[in-house]
Write a protein that holds these residues in place. Sequence first.
Motif, PDB file in Angstrom:
ATOM      1  N   LEU A 198       0.866  -1.180   0.000  1.00  0.00           N
ATOM      2  CA  LEU A 198       0.000   0.000   0.000  1.00  0.00           C
ATOM      3  C   LEU A 198       0.902   1.229   0.000  1.00  0.00           C
ATOM      4  O   LEU A 198       1.803   1.344   0.830  1.00  0.00           O
ATOM      5  CB  LEU A 198      -0.901   0.018   1.231  1.00  0.00           C
ATOM      6  N   GLN A 199       0.618   2.144  -0.927  1.00  0.00           N
ATOM      7  CA  GLN A 199       1.462   3.323  -1.054  1.00  0.00           C
ATOM      8  C   GLN A 199       0.888   4.498  -0.282  1.00  0.00           C
ATOM      9  O   GLN A 199      -0.328   4.679  -0.215  1.00  0.00           O
ATOM     10  CB  GLN A 199       1.620   3.709  -2.530  1.00  0.00           C
ATOM     11  N   CYS A 200       1.789   5.300   0.292  1.00  0.00           N
ATOM     12  CA  CYS A 200       1.398   6.518   0.984  1.00  0.00           C
ATOM     13  C   CYS A 200       2.450   7.584   0.716  1.00  0.00           C
ATOM     14  O   CYS A 200       3.654   7.309   0.821  1.00  0.00           O
ATOM     15  CB  CYS A 200       1.275   6.288   2.486  1.00  0.00           C
ATOM     16  N   ALA A 201       1.985   8.779   0.376  1.00  0.00           N
ATOM     17  CA  ALA A 201       2.905   9.887   0.139  1.00  0.00           C
ATOM     18  C   ALA A 201       2.304  11.173   0.687  1.00  0.00           C
ATOM     19  O   ALA A 201       1.084  11.346   0.676  1.00  0.00           O
ATOM     20  CB  ALA A 201       3.190  10.035  -1.361  1.00  0.00           C
ATOM     21  N   GLN A 202       3.184  12.063   1.175  1.00  0.00           N
ATOM     22  CA  GLN A 202       2.736  13.378   1.634  1.00  0.00           C
ATOM     23  C   GLN A 202       3.705  14.441   1.116  1.00  0.00           C
ATOM     24  O   GLN A 202       4.908  14.202   0.994  1.00  0.00           O
ATOM     25  CB  GLN A 202       2.610  13.423   3.161  1.00  0.00           C
ATOM     26  N   ASP A 203       3.140  15.606   0.840  1.00  0.00           N
ATOM     27  CA  ASP A 203       3.951  16.687   0.262  1.00  0.00           C
ATOM     28  C   ASP A 203       4.037  17.876   1.205  1.00  0.00           C
ATOM     29  O   ASP A 203       4.229  19.015   0.760  1.00  0.00           O
ATOM     30  CB  ASP A 203       3.401  17.095  -1.102  1.00  0.00           C
ATOM     31  N   MET A 204       3.897  17.623   2.494  1.00  0.00           N
ATOM     32  CA  MET A 204       3.908  18.704   3.475  1.00  0.00           C
ATOM     33  C   MET A 204       5.206  18.738   4.284  1.00  0.00           C
ATOM     34  O   MET A 204       5.315  19.474   5.260  1.00  0.00           O
ATOM     35  CB  MET A 204       2.706  18.532   4.417  1.00  0.00           C
ATOM     36  N   ASN A 205       6.160  17.896   3.909  1.00  0.00           N
ATOM     37  CA  ASN A 205       7.452  17.828   4.592  1.00  0.00           C
ATOM     38  C   ASN A 205       7.293  17.459   6.071  1.00  0.00           C
ATOM     39  O   ASN A 205       8.047  17.944   6.927  1.00  0.00           O
ATOM     40  CB  ASN A 205       8.210  19.158   4.449  1.00  0.00           C
ATOM     41  N   HIS A 206       6.311  16.600   6.351  1.00  0.00           N
ATOM     42  CA  HIS A 206       6.082  16.170   7.731  1.00  0.00           C
ATOM     43  C   HIS A 206       7.101  15.122   8.138  1.00  0.00           C
ATOM     44  O   HIS A 206       7.435  14.215   7.366  1.00  0.00           O
ATOM     45  CB  HIS A 206       4.675  15.585   7.872  1.00  0.00           C
ATOM     46  N   GLU A 207       7.548  15.243   9.393  1.00  0.00           N
ATOM     47  CA  GLU A 207       8.517  14.262   9.884  1.00  0.00           C
ATOM     48  C   GLU A 207       7.835  12.923  10.193  1.00  0.00           C
ATOM     49  O   GLU A 207       8.368  11.863   9.909  1.00  0.00           O
ATOM     50  CB  GLU A 207       9.211  14.768  11.158  1.00  0.00           C
ATOM     51  N   TYR A 208       6.660  12.992  10.820  1.00  0.00           N
ATOM     52  CA  TYR A 208       6.028  11.782  11.301  1.00  0.00           C
ATOM     53  C   TYR A 208       5.031  11.243  10.294  1.00  0.00           C
ATOM     54  O   TYR A 208       4.224  11.992   9.751  1.00  0.00           O
ATOM     55  CB  TYR A 208       5.264  12.049  12.597  1.00  0.00           C
ATOM     56  N   MET A 209       5.081   9.922  10.087  1.00  0.00           N
ATOM     57  CA  MET A 209       4.070   9.241   9.278  1.00  0.00           C
ATOM     58  C   MET A 209       3.671   7.956   9.973  1.00  0.00           C
ATOM     59  O   MET A 209       4.479   7.337  10.676  1.00  0.00           O
ATOM     60  CB  MET A 209       4.596   8.952   7.867  1.00  0.00           C
ATOM     61  N   SER A 210       2.403   7.575   9.774  1.00  0.00           N
ATOM     62  CA  SER A 210       1.867   6.413  10.482  1.00  0.00           C
ATOM     63  C   SER A 210       0.926   5.643   9.582  1.00  0.00           C
ATOM     64  O   SER A 210       0.355   6.205   8.640  1.00  0.00           O
ATOM     65  CB  SER A 210       1.066   6.854  11.717  1.00  0.00           C
ATOM     66  N   TRP A 211       0.760   4.370   9.912  1.00  0.00           N
ATOM     67  CA  TRP A 211      -0.256   3.529   9.281  1.00  0.00           C
ATOM     68  C   TRP A 211      -1.197   3.001  10.358  1.00  0.00           C
ATOM     69  O   TRP A 211      -0.753   2.520  11.402  1.00  0.00           O
ATOM     70  CB  TRP A 211       0.368   2.336   8.566  1.00  0.00           C
ATOM     71  N   TYR A 212      -2.512   3.093  10.065  1.00  0.00           N
ATOM     72  CA  TYR A 212      -3.536   2.576  10.946  1.00  0.00           C
ATOM     73  C   TYR A 212      -4.418   1.611  10.158  1.00  0.00           C
ATOM     74  O   TYR A 212      -4.555   1.724   8.946  1.00  0.00           O
ATOM     75  CB  TYR A 212      -4.438   3.707  11.469  1.00  0.00           C
ATOM     76  N   ARG A 213      -5.046   0.719  10.885  1.00  0.00           N
ATOM     77  CA  ARG A 213      -6.115  -0.079  10.306  1.00  0.00           C
ATOM     78  C   ARG A 213      -7.388   0.157  11.107  1.00  0.00           C
ATOM     79  O   ARG A 213      -7.341   0.370  12.328  1.00  0.00           O
ATOM     80  CB  ARG A 213      -5.773  -1.569  10.264  1.00  0.00           C
ATOM     81  N   GLN A 214      -8.509   0.144  10.374  1.00  0.00           N
ATOM     82  CA  GLN A 214      -9.802   0.319  11.015  1.00  0.00           C
ATOM     83  C   GLN A 214     -10.713  -0.815  10.595  1.00  0.00           C
ATOM     84  O   GLN A 214     -11.117  -0.899   9.431  1.00  0.00           O
ATOM     85  CB  GLN A 214     -10.442   1.659  10.654  1.00  0.00           C
ATOM     86  N   ASP A 215     -11.036  -1.674  11.544  1.00  0.00           N
ATOM     87  CA  ASP A 215     -11.955  -2.771  11.285  1.00  0.00           C
ATOM     88  C   ASP A 215     -13.387  -2.260  11.451  1.00  0.00           C
ATOM     89  O   ASP A 215     -13.617  -1.280  12.164  1.00  0.00           O
ATOM     90  CB  ASP A 215     -11.661  -3.924  12.226  1.00  0.00           C
TER      91      ASP A 215
END
Lengths: 114, 115
Positions: free
Chosen positions: B21-38
């Motif tokens: 699964l791909q994720c990209a951000q263009d805000m120059n944020h340091e923190y990135m996370s992945w969550y799942r929601q059942d």
Amino acid sequence: AQKITQTQPGMFVQEKEAVTLDCTYDTSDPSYGLFWYKQPSSGEMIFLIYQGSYDQQNATEGRYSLNFQKARKSANLVISASQLGDSAMYFCAMTESSASKIIFGSGTRLSIRP
Amino acid sequence: NAGVTQTPKFQVLKTGQSMTLQCAQDMNHEYMSWYRQDPGMGLRLIHYSVGAGITDQGEVPNGYNVSRSTTEDFPLRLLSAAPSQTSVYFCASRRNRDPQPYEQYFGPGTRLTVT
């Protein structure tokens, strides 16, 4: 370890009434942040309001306010004059400054009756 | 400024298949996370990253791998898909400003079904 608890799985409120969604938290870090998010049926996560542990005043954003009671470790969301469009899932979340992660409560489903 | 983008929006896998699964951000944020929601539940943290080259486990990391080679990208890999991984996956990012953390921005989600 940080922990977030939302004890109301679902709530029904009459349109135009105020509603309070409960959230309690646990942390040993003196620096932390508390968030509320709204998730409508379309599925996106919408940021509502943020409260920092050092903020002197309760956060407010339009019809949303956060009733922050530090000693009781509670961060309840108050929605004034509820509208039909407020029907959604609401999640409380927190992060500690010593940890990068943000964890979420189990959510409260709010339904507004016309 | 696209914010946080995720691809694909929908995916169906067979048990045992792998995918990213791909994720990209263009805000120059340091923190990135992945969550799942059942269904009917809150978000559970899978993995997170505080910057390029640094990742850590969240609440439910088993069966998933991540890497962070750039600030912008944070892909999530399912090693051998299982029906228990059927869920909606959200990627999120935020900046950091000491001493108070700030708002987290979410992607639109990827709905994954494993048969």
